[in-house]
Design an enzyme around this catalytic site. Structure first.
Site, PDB file in Angstrom:
ATOM      1  N   HIS A 121      -5.958   8.720 -11.666  1.00 33.34           N
ATOM      2  CA  HIS A 121      -5.286   7.549 -11.463  1.00 33.34           C
ATOM      3  C   HIS A 121      -5.769   6.100 -12.296  1.00 33.34           C
ATOM      4  O   HIS A 121      -6.243   5.673 -12.130  1.00 33.34           O
ATOM      5  CB  HIS A 121      -5.547   7.194  -9.924  1.00 33.34           C
ATOM      6  CG  HIS A 121      -4.681   6.229  -9.749  1.00 33.34           C
ATOM      7  ND1 HIS A 121      -3.270   6.100  -8.422  1.00 33.34           N
ATOM      8  CD2 HIS A 121      -4.086   4.945  -9.972  1.00 33.34           C
ATOM      9  CE1 HIS A 121      -3.251   5.253  -8.646  1.00 33.34           C
ATOM     10  NE2 HIS A 121      -2.720   4.221  -9.385  1.00 33.34           N
ATOM     11  N   GLU A 166       1.593   8.300 -12.459  1.00 25.90           N
ATOM     12  CA  GLU A 166       2.307   7.531 -13.924  1.00 25.90           C
ATOM     13  C   GLU A 166       2.178   7.799 -14.777  1.00 25.90           C
ATOM     14  O   GLU A 166       1.421   6.430 -15.867  1.00 25.90           O
ATOM     15  CB  GLU A 166       2.276   6.255 -13.124  1.00 25.90           C
ATOM     16  CG  GLU A 166       2.884   5.482 -11.373  1.00 25.90           C
ATOM     17  CD  GLU A 166       2.325   4.820 -11.249  1.00 25.90           C
ATOM     18  OE1 GLU A 166       2.352   3.671 -12.113  1.00 25.90           O
ATOM     19  OE2 GLU A 166       3.224   4.290  -9.968  1.00 25.90           O
ATOM     20  N   TYR A 301       9.082   0.628  -7.501  1.00 25.35           N
ATOM     21  CA  TYR A 301       8.907  -0.781  -7.183  1.00 25.35           C
ATOM     22  C   TYR A 301      10.430  -1.667  -7.885  1.00 25.35           C
ATOM     23  O   TYR A 301      10.114  -2.254  -5.803  1.00 25.35           O
ATOM     24  CB  TYR A 301       7.890  -1.207  -7.597  1.00 25.35           C
ATOM     25  CG  TYR A 301       6.174  -0.417  -7.067  1.00 25.35           C
ATOM     26  CD1 TYR A 301       5.566  -1.528  -6.187  1.00 25.35           C
ATOM     27  CD2 TYR A 301       5.817   0.283  -7.921  1.00 25.35           C
ATOM     28  CE1 TYR A 301       4.200  -1.162  -5.386  1.00 25.35           C
ATOM     29  CE2 TYR A 301       4.926   0.732  -7.611  1.00 25.35           C
ATOM     30  CZ  TYR A 301       4.088   0.347  -6.075  1.00 25.35           C
ATOM     31  OH  TYR A 301       2.428   1.241  -6.083  1.00 25.35           O
ATOM     32  N   GLU A 357       4.668   5.438  -3.734  1.00 28.77           N
ATOM     33  CA  GLU A 357       3.801   4.478  -3.445  1.00 28.77           C
ATOM     34  C   GLU A 357       5.003   3.785  -3.222  1.00 28.77           C
ATOM     35  O   GLU A 357       6.029   4.037  -4.156  1.00 28.77           O
ATOM     36  CB  GLU A 357       3.496   4.065  -4.384  1.00 28.77           C
ATOM     37  CG  GLU A 357       1.469   4.468  -4.986  1.00 28.77           C
ATOM     38  CD  GLU A 357       1.077   4.295  -6.147  1.00 28.77           C
ATOM     39  OE1 GLU A 357       1.688   2.897  -6.923  1.00 28.77           O
ATOM     40  OE2 GLU A 357       0.792   4.924  -6.892  1.00 28.77           O
TER      41      GLU A 357
HETATM   42  O1  IFM Z   1      -1.552  -0.871  -8.025  1.00 27.08           O
HETATM   43  C1  IFM Z   1      -0.483   0.426  -8.950  1.00 27.08           C
HETATM   44  C2  IFM Z   1      -1.440   1.187  -9.362  1.00 27.08           C
HETATM   45  O2  IFM Z   1      -2.681   1.772  -9.565  1.00 27.08           O
HETATM   46  C3  IFM Z   1       0.284   1.776  -9.214  1.00 27.08           C
HETATM   47  N1  IFM Z   1       1.244   1.926  -8.998  1.00 27.08           N
HETATM   48  C4  IFM Z   1       1.931   0.789  -8.786  1.00 27.08           C
HETATM   49  C5  IFM Z   1       0.301   0.044  -8.123  1.00 27.08           C
HETATM   50  C6  IFM Z   1       0.716  -1.485  -8.047  1.00 27.08           C
HETATM   51  O3  IFM Z   1       0.776  -1.898  -9.864  1.00 27.08           O
END
Ligand code: IFM
Length: 467
Positions: A121, A166, A301, A357
């Site tokens: 990450h 990601e 998101y 996420e």
């Molecule tokens: O905080 C981040 C995370 O590390 C990776 N995905 C998006 C999140 C929010 O920006």
């Protein structure tokens, strides 16, 4: 009252990452990461902060497991800090670093919480960056070695493994746009980096399967539906361009074993590639990258709206009015989660999908008696869970949901100003304080269901069924 009930065995969790919550940056032999180095450069982090202590999860992990137990969670998605395990990125392993994850895994299992680690990450060991980082193919080999070390130590108890989080962000934000570590602005390098990240995913997946009996292996990709601002051909082409750049550049190699031809042609046209051959792609790479996976992790998101500007170049349309944005400036668009799930299921057919996420940054100060009434976060989560449920009802093999995030934490270039947590963290004492959303999520997990809002959702939080 409408109630969306999730299937039996649906996995409820929360997600964090090492660099964002652990701290303990200089403890017990941990090496420096590219984010430690980047954050120390004045001006790189909006609030001038540093992830050196972060949420102090490195010391407070037992307390954090208790929070998760209290929420009734079935799984914890966390990441492993490569420089904590291999301070130089390769070579000798730091036993104290491995001990930390070993104890965390045991603690989780004792609490009945499934460990769901991600190997990368974004916190590359600085020692590897000094030798070229992800633009050097050797870093992919170093990652496979790191995967073997971690899987060898934890694989008797950890069965669900994620290689990368990601890779678009690591490649593009880190090497093309310069907002993330290591802060480069070189589109040609970013493409090489993206390939090496994907290659290392493939190699690590092979290693994990070799080391761990019954392993389930996946990768986590961010996905946004991309909409054209209007139906005109130029706007539609701008949307196609962004979809290739952001979504398909990763989905296609992982699930189809090839880079998307139109997106490659876009890169050639912009001079980021000399031609479609891509010299950094060696024989066998795409076969390794596209080996069958047990699951895809989807991070969702928001959506992206694109148009062609006056010169015909693709441009993002600024999102909707302020009332419909989170503090990140991202449009609240729950139906995009359903759209993403349906698109991925239709076009790429992963065996199983986890939402790895989903969450929202809102700053809600504590009120009387310390209560943090984060109604907008609850509205956001409810609407997204309804959207996820809508996708399940249409046959998407969705197996679980990980809320981002357990704690307010170090949000990369924004520092600590962007608060995604179910729990606030006092910046001095690191004390965790539940927000209303923590209580709400606990009820969702206990019921395995999400209810209709008892008050109308905030503006813009249209229900997925309106789509
Ligand atoms: O905080 C981040 C995370 O590390 C990776 N995905 C998006 C999140 C929010 O920006």
């Amino acid at each position: 009252m409408r109630k969306d009930i999730f299937p039996e065995g649906f996995l409820w969790g929360v997600a964090t990452s090492a660099q964002q919550v652990e701290g303990g940056a200089r403890e017990d032999g941990r090496g420096e990461s590219i984010w430690d180095r980047f954050a120390a450069i004045p001006g790189k982090i909006a609030d001038g902060s540093h992830p050196g202590i972060a949420c102090d999860h490195y010391h407070l992990w037992r307390e954090d497991i208790e929070l998760m137990r209290h929420l009734g969670l079935g799984a914890y998605r966390f990441s492993i800090s490569w420089p904590r395990v291999l301070p130089q990125g390769r070579g000798f392993a730091n036993l104290a670093g491995l001990d930390f994850y070993d104890a965390l895994v045991d603690g989780l299992l004792e609490a009945g919480i499934r460990p769901f680690p991600t190997l990368y990450h974004w916190d590359l060991p600085q020692a590897l960056q000094d030798r070229g980082g992800w633009s050097d193919r050797d870093t992919a080999a170093a990652f496979a070695h790191y995967a073997a070390v971690v899987a060898g130590r934890l694989g008797d108890r950890v069965k669900c493994w994620t290689t990368h989080n990601e890779p678009w962000c690591a490649a593009t934000l880190g090497h093309e746009e310069g907002h993330h570590a290591p802060g480069h602005r070189d589109p040609a390098e970013a493409l090489r980096v993206a390939h090496h990240l994907l290659l290392s995913h493939g190699w690590a997946a092979e290693v994990i399967r070799r080391e761990v009996a019954d392993a389930e292996v996946g990768i986590v990709l961010i996905h946004s539906p991309v909409h054209a601002a209007t139906d005109c051909a130029a706007d539609r082409d701008a949307a196609r361009w962004f979809d290739g750049f952001f979504n398909r550049w990763y989905l296609d190699p992982v699930f189809r074993g090839s880079y998307p031809a139109d997106a490659v042609a876009d890169r050639v046209a912009r001079g980021h590639l000399a031609g479609p051959e891509m010299p950094f792609v060696a024989a066998g790479d795409l076969a390794a990258i596209s080996q069958p996976l047990d699951f895809l992790g989807l991070n969702y998101y928001s959506r992206v709206v694109m148009r062609a500007d006056a010169d015909g170049r693709p441009a993002a349309v600024p999102p909707a009015p302020a009332g419909e944005l989170t503090d990140m400036g991202w449009e609240v668009y729950p139906r995009g989660l359903q759209e993403s799930l349906l698109r991925i299921h239709r076009d790429y057919a992963p065996r199983k999908i986890y939402i790895t996420e989903n969450g929202a940054a809102y700053d809600d100060p504590a009120g009387a008696a310390g209560r943090i009434a984060d109604t907008r976060r609850i509205d956001y989560l409810r609407a997204h869970l309804q959207a996820a449920h809508g996708a399940l009802a249409q046959g998407v093999p969705l197996a679980g949901y990980f809320l981002w995030s357990l704690l307010d934490n170090f949000e990369w270039g924004y520092g600590y100003g962007m608060r995604f947590g179910l729990f606030a963290v006092d910046p001095q004492t690191r004390q965790r304080m539940p927000k209303d959303s923590a209580h709400w999520y606990r009820d969702v997990v206990a019921a395995n269901a999400v209810d209709e809002a008892t008050s109308p959702p905030s503006r813009g939080e249209s229900r997925a069924s309106d789509a």
